[in-house]
Design a protein around this motif. Sequence first.
Motif, PDB file in Angstrom:
ATOM      1  N   GLY A 219      18.327 -11.559 -11.193  1.00  0.00           N
ATOM      2  CA  GLY A 219      17.559 -11.404  -9.962  1.00  0.00           C
ATOM      3  C   GLY A 219      16.179 -10.866 -10.239  1.00  0.00           C
ATOM      4  O   GLY A 219      15.673 -10.938 -11.355  1.00  0.00           O
ATOM      5  N   GLY A 220      15.567 -10.300  -9.220  1.00  0.00           N
ATOM      6  CA  GLY A 220      14.212  -9.782  -9.368  1.00  0.00           C
ATOM      7  C   GLY A 220      13.938  -8.654  -8.399  1.00  0.00           C
ATOM      8  O   GLY A 220      14.672  -8.449  -7.430  1.00  0.00           O
ATOM      9  N   THR A 221      12.886  -7.910  -8.693  1.00  0.00           N
ATOM     10  CA  THR A 221      12.485  -6.826  -7.814  1.00  0.00           C
ATOM     11  C   THR A 221      10.987  -6.619  -7.918  1.00  0.00           C
ATOM     12  O   THR A 221      10.336  -7.121  -8.831  1.00  0.00           O
ATOM     13  CB  THR A 221      13.230  -5.520  -8.165  1.00  0.00           C
ATOM     14  N   TYR A 222      10.434  -5.888  -6.948  1.00  0.00           N
ATOM     15  CA  TYR A 222       9.002  -5.609  -6.892  1.00  0.00           C
ATOM     16  C   TYR A 222       8.731  -4.192  -7.377  1.00  0.00           C
ATOM     17  O   TYR A 222       9.564  -3.300  -7.259  1.00  0.00           O
ATOM     18  CB  TYR A 222       8.470  -5.731  -5.460  1.00  0.00           C
ATOM     19  N   ARG A 223       7.528  -4.001  -7.906  1.00  0.00           N
ATOM     20  CA  ARG A 223       7.030  -2.662  -8.185  1.00  0.00           C
ATOM     21  C   ARG A 223       5.927  -2.372  -7.172  1.00  0.00           C
ATOM     22  O   ARG A 223       4.935  -3.106  -7.098  1.00  0.00           O
ATOM     23  CB  ARG A 223       6.453  -2.577  -9.608  1.00  0.00           C
ATOM     24  N   LYS A 224       6.093  -1.307  -6.390  1.00  0.00           N
ATOM     25  CA  LYS A 224       5.128  -0.982  -5.348  1.00  0.00           C
ATOM     26  C   LYS A 224       4.510   0.387  -5.597  1.00  0.00           C
ATOM     27  O   LYS A 224       5.169   1.298  -6.088  1.00  0.00           O
ATOM     28  CB  LYS A 224       5.791  -1.011  -3.971  1.00  0.00           C
ATOM     29  N   THR A 225       3.250   0.505  -5.233  1.00  0.00           N
ATOM     30  CA  THR A 225       2.569   1.782  -5.331  1.00  0.00           C
ATOM     31  C   THR A 225       2.951   2.654  -4.138  1.00  0.00           C
ATOM     32  O   THR A 225       3.617   2.204  -3.203  1.00  0.00           O
ATOM     33  CB  THR A 225       1.049   1.576  -5.345  1.00  0.00           C
ATOM     34  N   ALA A 226       2.512   3.891  -4.143  1.00  0.00           N
ATOM     35  CA  ALA A 226       2.810   4.808  -3.042  1.00  0.00           C
ATOM     36  C   ALA A 226       2.254   4.290  -1.726  1.00  0.00           C
ATOM     37  O   ALA A 226       2.810   4.554  -0.649  1.00  0.00           O
ATOM     38  CB  ALA A 226       2.240   6.192  -3.350  1.00  0.00           C
ATOM     39  N   SER A 227       1.175   3.512  -1.784  1.00  0.00           N
ATOM     40  CA  SER A 227       0.576   2.959  -0.570  1.00  0.00           C
ATOM     41  C   SER A 227       1.201   1.637  -0.152  1.00  0.00           C
ATOM     42  O   SER A 227       0.803   1.047   0.847  1.00  0.00           O
ATOM     43  CB  SER A 227      -0.935   2.767  -0.780  1.00  0.00           C
TER      44      SER A 227
END
Length: 433
Positions: A219-227
């Motif tokens: 599968g896959g996932t996102y990397r998100k910043t605090a914003s």
Amino acid sequence: MKNIFCRGSMSLTFTLVVATTSFAQNKSLKIGDSLPESFWTTPLQVVNHPQKTINLSEEKNKLILIDFWTTWCSGCLMSLPKIEALQQKFGNKVKILPVSSQDKAALDKFFSSSNGKKYKSMTSTYEDKKLHELFPHAGVPFIIWIKDGKLFNSTDAGQLTEQTITEVLNGDKSSLQTIIQMDRARPLMLSEDYDRQRNVELLNYSFFAKGQIPDIGAGGTYRKTASGKIHGRQFTNLSLWDIYYPIGYELIKQQDKISFTEKRIIIDVKEPKQLMSIEKADGSNDGANLYNYEFIIPEQKSDSLYNYMLEDLNRYSGYTVTLEKRPVQCFVLVRTSTKDKLATKGGEKRSTFPQTPSILKNVPLKNMVNMLNGEIPIKELFIDETGYTGNVDLEVSGVKDIATLKKELQKYDLDLIPQERQVLMMVIKDSRK
């Protein structure tokens, strides 16, 4: 072997750490360790059994296989026939116990369904907390092997076979590969030593490996910043096709109004099958065409994430992927009159293409075009050149057949005209050596 873990919204610790409850010990439970006495005596709530609860005290002399599962996990449901067959095959030598944290109502509903009725004789726990605390895991199906009262191994469901069970029962050298589920919340293979460092900021990270990693699902996932900005992506145990597709989707979405589907990918390579994940008849996969990829960049460069990812993959994948304008045969949707037969009468929004009848209710006309591009077996690309901007009400049938679809669309003064258009395409080529 096929390795798919169905995951929830939360990432849990993957190491086999025993929780601090009455059911647990105060130290980590490692392979080879004896199970605590409470493991054998704690009552477990069950369905499909004459008793409301059972315990494992009478199973100590058996090979015990704990199968963590849920009713919404497709990989778990695919394993049920195998589990049933293996239990019948080995009889009293083996105890296979499906374990679920879902409530009784959810399991009763499943076992009463047309699919679940086939397994009505299968005993499963429900609302389990104790075994989940003892054997933490982030995805299912997940199998715990217990022999001679000790933790023997932990694996994925693909390794649960007649051969592996026979090996363990006979004391032969086991072919099992231990699975300690990896944490998706971390960048792939980034050492935990990094977490101990002070005043260090991860500005860029890239990991690219060919071959299956059994310790993590597909599968896959996102990397998100605090914003909330997406500044990284992770893909695990997927084919290159499954990695290129979301990258192409994001890049073309930024530049083009036409929906991105498989129709907008041109494969110009000598061996196209190398781009795909090929499963055997039994659903297994040797992992030869599977890849694992993670790419992270600083937040201020997040708008260019997918461009950088494509550049990165082009350097190492053996393929060159570009976005190019190409002449493409299309079906162009046009209006045949200025009379408006499309305007919505309002109400709840609804889209049901390509079902029969197919309905658009108070939604943009582009919804139909997008679904025609993605959900029917017609190789040509559909393009909307009606210029219609308002929401529409539209009902047609025969969306799998162009002739019938054209006839249905005439009711709304619409037509599909075969024409060539210059279209932005994703082109995959072999890299030049």
